[in-house]
Design an enzyme around this catalytic site. Sequence first.
Site: not given
Length: 336
Positions: A23, A75, A105, A216-218, A238-239
Site C-alpha cells: 500500500m 513490489q 494500480c 485480495n479485495g474487501g 490491505g486497508r
Amino acid sequence: MTTPAPSNHTHDSVSRRFSVAPMMDWTDRHCRMFHRTLSQHALLYTEMVTTGALIYGDAERHLAYNQGEHPVALQLGGSNPAELAQCAKMAEAYGYDEINLNVGCPSDRVQNNMIGACLMAHPQQVRDCLAAMQDLVSIPITIKHRLGIDDLDNDELLHTFVDTVKASGCKTFIVHARKAILQGLSPKENRDIPPLQYERVYALKRCFPDLEIIINGGIKTIAESLQHLHWVDGVMIGREAYHNPFLLSEVDNEVYGTPKAPTTRVKALEDYLPYIESQLSLGVPLGHMSRHILGLFHGVRGGKQFRRVISEQAHKPGADTQVIYDALKKVTSLSD
C-alpha cells in the site's frame, strides 16, 4: 537497519497463505516492523517501487529494510523487461524473499509510464517482463493484477491473460477481485466502486489448479479469510490490516495453525517501542513510526483519544516515546 545479506529462499519456502498488501505511503519499513509484532508468519509487502526509482534514484533508500521483517516481498512497478530484470537482481542481492510485479494500480501517473493495471491490455508484455526477471534471479517472481480493465473485463479475457502470463514460468497470481476503471475513477474510487467478484477468482483457481491463486479485495476479518481459503490458496488483506492492525494477532494461530500465546494491544505496543527508540536514535522523526499504530486501539474505549494524542504531538520537534506513553494513558479499556 542494515543492508541484508542475499537470501537463500526458494519458491516453496514462501508461504502466501496470508499476506498484507502493498500500500503506497503506508507499508513502509516502519509499518512492516510494527505488523511483525503481531504476526510472525504473515507475508509482508513493500510499497510499490518503480524501476526508475531504483535505477536512477536512491536504491538504498528504497531497498533497505530490517532483518526482522522477513518474510518480506518487494513490489516493483515497471514494464521494461531489461529494467525489471536489473531491479530484480538488486532486490535479490538485498535478500528479499519475493519480487512482485504490480499490474493492478489504476492511477493516471503510473498509466502514463505503462505501469500497473493498464498492463492487463498487454499480456505478452507482462509475460516478457516476468520471464526476464525469472531468468536473472532465483527468488520467486509473482504478479498482482485485477480481474480486468474498462471494457476488457470478462472471464475469457481474464483466463487468456493468465494463460499467456503463466508461460513466463510465473506460478503465483494475486488477484484483486475487482476490475479497474482507468478512465473516470480515481485510485480511491477504484478500491470501492467496481463490485467485488470473488466467485471469478474461485473460478480462476478451478481453471488453473496448478497455479497458486491468492485473493485480495474487501476482506476485513480472519473469519472471512478462512472462508476464502476453502477456494483459493491464500488471502491478502490491505486497508483493514492497516486501519485495524490488531486483527493480525489472530493470523499465526488461526491461519497457520501455529501455537502462539495470545497477545494484547499493549503488549504489541511494548514490543514495538524498542524499535521506535532505535530509530529515534538514528534521527528518524517519531511521526514516521507512530502513524502506523494509530489504528491499534480500533474499537476500544479510549482509542479515539489515543489517536488524537499521537496525531497532535508526534510531529513536534523532539517528540519521543513519551508521546506514546501519554497516548496509552487515554485508553481506559484494554480488554482485547
